[in-house]
Write an enzyme that holds these catalytic residues in place. Sequence first.
Site, short mmCIF file in Angstrom:
data_model
loop_
_atom_site.label_atom_id
_atom_site.label_comp_id
_atom_site.label_asym_id
_atom_site.label_seq_id
_atom_site.Cartn_x
_atom_site.Cartn_y
_atom_site.Cartn_z
N ASP A 43 0.42 2.06 -3.60
CA ASP A 43 0.30 1.50 -2.45
C ASP A 43 0.77 -0.20 -2.52
OD1 ASP A 43 -2.12 1.02 -3.60
OD2 ASP A 43 -3.24 0.75 -1.73
N CYS A 101 -4.49 -14.81 3.07
CA CYS A 101 -4.24 -13.45 3.00
C CYS A 101 -5.08 -12.73 1.87
CB CYS A 101 -2.74 -13.33 2.25
SG CYS A 101 -2.52 -13.65 0.64
N ASP A 159 -5.95 3.58 -1.96
CA ASP A 159 -5.90 3.88 -3.26
C ASP A 159 -5.95 5.36 -3.53
OD1 ASP A 159 -5.21 1.11 -4.08
OD2 ASP A 159 -7.23 0.60 -4.79
N LYS A 206 -4.76 -10.63 -4.31
CA LYS A 206 -5.36 -10.46 -5.59
C LYS A 206 -5.12 -11.74 -6.41
CE LYS A 206 -4.44 -5.49 -5.42
NZ LYS A 206 -3.99 -4.29 -6.07
N ASP A 224 -3.52 2.09 -13.19
CA ASP A 224 -3.01 2.62 -11.92
C ASP A 224 -4.00 2.29 -10.90
OD1 ASP A 224 -1.66 4.66 -10.25
OD2 ASP A 224 -1.25 5.72 -12.22
N ASP A 225 -3.57 3.06 -9.81
CA ASP A 225 -4.37 2.42 -8.32
C ASP A 225 -5.94 2.87 -8.37
OD1 ASP A 225 -2.18 1.38 -6.79
OD2 ASP A 225 -1.25 3.12 -6.71
N GLY A 244 -24.53 1.32 1.09
CA GLY A 244 -23.77 0.25 0.30
C GLY A 244 -24.73 -1.03 -0.02
N HIS A 245 -24.22 -2.05 -0.18
CA HIS A 245 -25.00 -3.39 -0.78
C HIS A 245 -24.47 -4.53 -0.14
CE1 HIS A 245 -27.33 -5.36 -3.76
NE2 HIS A 245 -26.42 -5.98 -4.05
N ASP A 252 -12.02 -1.91 -3.17
CA ASP A 252 -11.68 -3.25 -2.74
C ASP A 252 -12.54 -3.91 -1.68
OD1 ASP A 252 -9.51 -5.05 -2.36
OD2 ASP A 252 -7.98 -3.46 -2.69
#
Length: 357
Positions: A232, A20, A96, A23, A55-56, A144-145, A73
């Site tokens: 969320d 999964c 988020d 976190k 917070d988110d 992006g990276h 994320d």
Amino acid sequence: MSASIQPVVKLTSLSRGAGCACKLPLDKLEGMFASLGTDLVPASGDLLIGAVEGDDAAVYRLDEDRALILTTDFFTPIVDDPRDWGRIAAANALSDVYAMGGRPIMAVNLAAWPGADLPMELLADVLRGGAEVATNAGCLVVGGHTIDDPIPKYGMAVIGIAHPDRLFQIDSLRPGDSLVLTKAIGTGVISTAIKNDGASADVMKGAVDSMTTLNAAASEIAAAAGVAAATDVTGFGLLGHLHRMARASGVSATIDASAVPLLPGAADAVAHGFVPGGTQANASHLAEHVDVEAGVSAEAAILLHDAQTSGGLLMAVPAGVDTDPVVASLRAKDLPAAVIGRVTEGTPGRITVRAAP
């Protein structure tokens, strides 16, 4: 996956852990943040929400009508189809922003890829999937990276915008609020079943459909209902995220286990032992904060702790607001929403799980 491209190995086989997008354990994260102390940036001035608030996302006020939301994320593969992985990861990253009451406007990709072992065409499919979901959200992907890494990872850093006076925050629960959940839970155990070839095609499709559904409509409906507290549901599980909200708000909560919507196949996955390490860690950490009454099934007790990916919004509808129209509006958007509990007075962060209302 496009018909012309086949992976040389299952993408999920390259993921560390139990399958999964979990976190790090909540207790370890809390201990680490406690050690940082004054190094964390608190909210002050135009910084409305910083690191200290937990917070988110972070929020910075631009003017009286606009505030910027910043979040990120990313995670390892939880499905083998690269496009689906990209879609899931993008929806998860955008979530988020919706959980703060905002809308995403711009994002950049974050990718780690084993360039010597997997075709770059597969990464292109991942990025296409992410771009597809971002486009549906009205969010521009502007670059992006990418780094070389033996374990593939993908996600986004996202900027959103909201009205500074209409933010959702985790510390705004009040006794009497009704708790509404907008998506079914069980993605963690189903992802683990997928990794171990234990999920049917229908179960996989149901989980992917849920994880790629944006929380945009849910966020808009929450705002219209006057919701001030929301989050969320992701890696800490339903009870983990509710515990964080209740503790930050100085309240307790009750959950009706029978009212919580479950993804098809989720209970069977638990019964067959497909329980990810993140879910087990969540249950262990919350044991002293959660009372589970007799009559709650073992499968339900586990699923309430299940580490989710791209889960729904957990929102607190203020006392005095009729929840029936709120739930009806959510279900009209094909969301399996339900009232699952109440906010109560009591020990901050304490949760009681009941077998029935």
